[in-house]
Scaffold this motif. Structure first.
Motif, PDB file in Angstrom:
ATOM      1  N   TYR A 204       6.265   5.887 -12.376  1.00  0.00           N
ATOM      2  CA  TYR A 204       5.581   5.142 -11.832  1.00  0.00           C
ATOM      3  C   TYR A 204       3.820   6.294 -12.120  1.00  0.00           C
ATOM      4  N   THR A 205       2.479   4.841 -12.333  1.00  0.00           N
ATOM      5  CA  THR A 205       1.674   5.432 -12.578  1.00  0.00           C
ATOM      6  C   THR A 205       0.908   5.216 -10.899  1.00  0.00           C
ATOM      7  N   ILE A 206       0.893   6.741 -10.880  1.00  0.00           N
ATOM      8  CA  ILE A 206      -0.228   7.116 -10.022  1.00  0.00           C
ATOM      9  C   ILE A 206      -1.526   7.419 -10.013  1.00  0.00           C
ATOM     10  N   LEU A 207      -2.465   6.244  -9.526  1.00  0.00           N
ATOM     11  CA  LEU A 207      -3.727   6.721  -8.951  1.00  0.00           C
ATOM     12  C   LEU A 207      -4.721   6.830  -7.532  1.00  0.00           C
ATOM     13  N   ARG A 208      -5.642   7.408  -8.069  1.00  0.00           N
ATOM     14  CA  ARG A 208      -6.519   7.391  -6.635  1.00  0.00           C
ATOM     15  C   ARG A 208      -6.865   5.457  -6.343  1.00  0.00           C
ATOM     16  N   ARG A 209      -6.775   6.394  -4.865  1.00  0.00           N
ATOM     17  CA  ARG A 209      -6.851   5.230  -4.235  1.00  0.00           C
ATOM     18  C   ARG A 209      -8.349   3.664  -4.055  1.00  0.00           C
ATOM     19  N   GLU A 210      -9.271   4.503  -4.757  1.00  0.00           N
ATOM     20  CA  GLU A 210     -10.353   3.630  -5.157  1.00  0.00           C
ATOM     21  C   GLU A 210      -9.589   2.730  -6.042  1.00  0.00           C
ATOM     22  N   LEU A 211      -9.051   3.521  -7.285  1.00  0.00           N
ATOM     23  CA  LEU A 211      -8.442   2.216  -8.305  1.00  0.00           C
ATOM     24  C   LEU A 211      -7.585   1.526  -8.127  1.00  0.00           C
ATOM     25  N   ARG A 212      -7.030   1.226  -6.529  1.00  0.00           N
ATOM     26  CA  ARG A 212      -6.624   0.473  -6.110  1.00  0.00           C
ATOM     27  C   ARG A 212      -6.342  -1.274  -7.050  1.00  0.00           C
ATOM     28  N   PRO A 213      -7.815  -1.693  -7.378  1.00  0.00           N
ATOM     29  CA  PRO A 213      -7.981  -3.842  -8.436  1.00  0.00           C
ATOM     30  C   PRO A 213      -7.533  -2.982  -9.548  1.00  0.00           C
ATOM     31  N   LEU A 214      -6.845  -2.690  -9.863  1.00  0.00           N
ATOM     32  CA  LEU A 214      -6.656  -1.860 -10.966  1.00  0.00           C
ATOM     33  C   LEU A 214      -4.833  -1.887 -11.314  1.00  0.00           C
ATOM     34  N   ILE A 215      -4.092  -2.070 -10.038  1.00  0.00           N
ATOM     35  CA  ILE A 215      -2.860  -2.089  -9.328  1.00  0.00           C
ATOM     36  C   ILE A 215      -2.287  -3.133 -10.131  1.00  0.00           C
ATOM     37  N   PRO A 216      -2.737  -4.354  -9.307  1.00  0.00           N
ATOM     38  CA  PRO A 216      -1.856  -5.505  -9.380  1.00  0.00           C
ATOM     39  C   PRO A 216      -1.909  -5.625 -10.931  1.00  0.00           C
ATOM     40  N   ARG A 217      -3.197  -5.855 -11.521  1.00  0.00           N
ATOM     41  CA  ARG A 217      -3.382  -5.976 -12.872  1.00  0.00           C
ATOM     42  C   ARG A 217      -3.090  -5.461 -14.271  1.00  0.00           C
ATOM     43  N   LEU A 218      -2.287  -3.709 -13.944  1.00  0.00           N
ATOM     44  CA  LEU A 218      -1.382  -2.767 -14.598  1.00  0.00           C
ATOM     45  C   LEU A 218      -0.282  -3.545 -13.945  1.00  0.00           C
ATOM     46  N   ASP A 219       0.425  -3.359 -12.911  1.00  0.00           N
ATOM     47  CA  ASP A 219       1.857  -4.505 -12.502  1.00  0.00           C
ATOM     48  C   ASP A 219       2.041  -5.614 -13.365  1.00  0.00           C
TER      49      ASP A 219
END
Length: 258
Positions: A204-219
């Motif tokens: 998977y792609t792992i990000l810092r939690r502060e970047l959570r808003p990017l997760i649904p866009r990446l999915d």
């Protein structure tokens, strides 16, 4: 009051019309990828990651690092993310978050001097001396479950292969592609892959939690790449002979609850 409501509604509509690129993080994100993945797997992960982030308006810079070093820098905030990692990373570090959609899958297999059929998978290793590369968490967790006759760890892939050559292990467990590539480099022609493979593991792609808003866009972008056939094209370009075994991967979440 009516004027205030009109102002609020007008502002909300303007917010909805802002292009997604304009709410991206300023500057390229700093992402790492493990420096010892099979080259074909790395190529797929880097190309797909770059495409996904570019398509949502977020440039990235990807650098290859040792796994431990990348994780250290990520948890210290000196990196923004780590690509092609198992879900264990986000499970063990609450300050990190992963995408729901995997980037690519890797295959874990057993290897020995002679070919062998292991229909029960990990359980078929129970009576053997099993070697694995130090720091690879999935084999460690699985071996804790089956409790083989002996567990032997090695610091490098070359040292892992030497466990077989020096009769310190009956079988070694590793990533398909990595083991064969290292055997070729070492001039070792005595290693054979046992069949079927032990597990298919999503990365998977792992990000810092502060970047959570990017997760649904990446999915959402990954789902679009799959639906459009773009992901399949990238996979076939770098992995023309890819055939993932039809076996179920025991997820890290299940392992943690056993």
């Amino acid at each position: 009051m009516l004027r205030v409501m009109r102002t609020v509604i007008h502002g909300f509509v303007l917010f909805l019309l802002i292009p997604t690129a304009s709410i991206a993080e300023p500057g390229p994100l700093r992402l790492a990828i493990m420096d010892d993945l099979p080259p074909s797997i790395s190529a797929v992960a880097v190309e797909v990651t770059t495409l996904m982030f570019n398509n949502i308006g977020q440039p990235v810079r990807i650098v290859a690092l040792p796994a431990d070093r990348a994780l250290f820098l990520l948890t210290k905030g000196e990196l923004d993310g780590d690509i092609a990692r198992t879900e264990l990373v986000s499970m063990e570090h609450q300050e990190l978050i992963r995408t729901r959609e995997p980037l690519v899958d890797i295959v874990f297999s057993a290897f020995g001097r002679q070919p062998r059929y292991v229909p029960a998978g990990w359980q078929d290793l129970k009576s053997l001396r099993v070697g694995y590369r130090r720091g690879t968490r999935l084999p460690q967790l699985m071996l804790q479950q089956i409790e083989p006759a002996e567990q032997v760890s090695a610091p490098t892939l070359s040292a892992l292969l030497q466990l077989i050559a020096r009769d310190r292990a009956d079988v070694i467990v590793g990533v398909r592609g990595l083991i064969q590539e290292q055997a070729r480099k070492d001039g070792n022609s005595e290693i054979s892959e046992w069949t079927p493979p032990l597990a298919v593991v999503p990365l998977y792609t792992i990000l810092r939690r502060e970047l959570r808003p990017l997760i649904p866009r990446l999915d959402a972008e990954m789902a679009r790449l799959k639906q459009a056939g773009i992901l399949e094209d990238i996979m076939h370009k770098h992995l023309p002979n890819l055939q993932l075994p039809d076996i179920r991967c025991v997820t890290c979440a299940e392992l943690e609850t056993r």
